[in-house]
Design an enzyme around this catalytic site. Structure first.
Site, short mmCIF file in Angstrom:
data_model
loop_
_atom_site.label_atom_id
_atom_site.label_comp_id
_atom_site.label_asym_id
_atom_site.label_seq_id
_atom_site.Cartn_x
_atom_site.Cartn_y
_atom_site.Cartn_z
N HIS A 62 -2.27 1.16 7.03
CA HIS A 62 -2.75 1.10 5.65
C HIS A 62 -2.95 2.52 5.13
CE1 HIS A 62 -4.28 -0.89 2.12
NE2 HIS A 62 -5.35 -0.11 2.13
N HIS A 98 -6.02 1.85 -4.01
CA HIS A 98 -5.09 1.33 -3.01
C HIS A 98 -4.72 -0.11 -3.35
CE1 HIS A 98 -8.17 -0.80 -0.13
NE2 HIS A 98 -8.65 -0.78 -1.36
N CYS A 143 0.81 -1.22 0.00
CA CYS A 143 0.00 0.00 0.00
C CYS A 143 0.84 1.27 0.00
CB CYS A 143 -0.97 -0.01 1.17
SG CYS A 143 -0.19 0.14 2.80
#
Length: 401
Positions: free
Chosen positions: A361, A373, A313
């Site tokens: 994240h 993402h 990510c």
């Protein structure tokens, strides 16, 4: 996502009103529950007992457990990324120090040869006493000089050669010590790298084992739960988009009303500041970052990967903004401090959206409540609602440029 190391995580600035709830405490106490048998004895040796349905976790519990394992893996991945970056810098430092030591050693040898030539010449001509030659060829000329006070017997050129040799010898010794310390630190970083790598792999194996024990029917139920979560997340994204459109309309109406009122206000209107407009410079950079991110859709999430064929990510957001000429740190908990924190209501395309209390994240906002993402292991870079795991999991929003 980004992924592992052992430094404490910064908490970052949390968006007001957002919180992260604890995950369901009713989650599985053991993956083995899925395969446990009933306590009742079988009616025949050849017939295995049926599992007790009460012992099985619900699909909601399974989904929560798997999600938690993936989040733990992402957190460990960030530690891995940080340890890897640290080890890479230390390796470069070690290499540079070793190169410097090699150069200094060569200079030291050259200086020693020059001293030897002086000693040999003086010895052949008899212009120097034997102890002078011994001084010039000594392993430590400074110590010999301190003991014998022979400097007065040397020419100016010879004195300079001795000074250069002594200086180079001291500096070379110092650099060798620095290289040794840095090499020890590198070894520690590499050990940390291996530990965090193992932590990531352990979490991923546990999640896969849990999923592999589900029956076909259970997998269908799990997929249905996921689809329902996505539907809720899309509705929340649509609501955010609606609210932002209304806010923009009100801003434009206010600007138009102020512009219309200016002629009646006379000359004093010229001193009235106009309503703030969106930053055109940021929008241009953000569009470049979004163009890059869109081109990565469909590429696999791989923990610790930095592109171009796969990403986690934080490497995706880092690469996207790099394409716009903006440098971001490697890990999520460093990226969260690499810009200005804004409220969720003021979010703009290009902003970074961070998730969970441990900031494990991150996604790139594209507008209308959606982001691009790299979600998790086994998934691919995709567009998804920023509410994909619930609004309460959104930690903060950061504008990086």
């Amino acid at each position: 996502m980004a992924s592992s190391h052992r430094k404490s995580r910064p908490t970052g600035t949390r968006v007001a009103g957002l919180r992260t709830p604890a995950f369901a405490t009713a989650a599985l106490t053991s993956v083995a529950l899925l395969s446990q048998t009933a306590n009742a004895a079988p009616t025949a040796p050849s017939t295995p007992p049926a599992p007790a349905s009460d012992d099985k976790p619900s699909m909601e519990e399974v989904e929560a457990k798997v999600g938690d394992l993936y989040r733990q893996a992402e957190s460990a991945t960030d530690k891995y990324n940080a340890a890897k970056e640290k080890a890479s810098k230390q390796r470069g430092r070690v290499d540079a120090l070793m190169d410097d030591v090699a150069r200094r050693t060569q200079k030291l040898n050259d200086a020693r040869e020059e001293l030897g030539s002086f000693a040999a010449a003086q010895y052949r001509t008899g212009s120097a006493a034997p102890d002078t030659a011994t001084f010039l060829l000594a392993d430590d000329p400074q110590d010999y000089f301190d003991q014998n006070q022979l400097m007065d017997r040397l020419t100016a050129r010879q004195k300079d050669a001795v000074d250069d040799y002594i200086t180079e010898q001291a500096e070379t010794t110092q650099k060798r010590q620095e290289a040794s310390v840095t090499l020890e630190s590198l070894t520690e970083s590499q050990d940390e790298l291996q530990i965090t790598k193992t932590a990531v792999q352990t979490k991923l194996v546990e999640a896969r084992r849990l999923l592999s024990r589900l029956t076909a029917e259970e997998k269908l139920r799990l997929a249905a739960i996921e689809r329902e979560k996505q539907a809720v997340a899309r509705r929340q994204a649509e609501e955010l988009a609606r609210q932002q459109q209304e806010a923009e309309q009100r801003r434009q109406e206010a600007a138009a009303a102020e512009a219309a009122a200016q002629p009646a206000a006379g000359s004093s209107a010229a001193n009235t500041p106009a309503p703030a407009a969106p930053d055109a410079s940021y929008a241009a950079k953000a569009e470049k970052a979004l163009t890059f991110a869109r081109a990565q859709i469909g590429k696999p999430y791989v923990w610790g990967a930095t592109g171009p064929d796969s990403y986690d990510c934080s490497s995706l957001t880092q690469a996207a903004w790099r394409a716009a000429g903006v440098s971001l740190p490697r890990t999520t908990y460093d990226q969260v401090n690499a810009g200005t924190t804004v409220s969720l209501s003021d979010i703009q395309p290009g902003d970074l959206v961070f998730f969970y209390d441990d900031i494990s994240h991150v996604g790139l906002y594209i507008g209308n409540g959606m982001m691009i993402h790299a979600p998790k292991p086994g998934a691919y870079v995709r567009e998804e609602s920023i509410f994909y795991d619930g609004e309460s999991t959104i930690h903060s929003v950061v504008r990086p440029a």
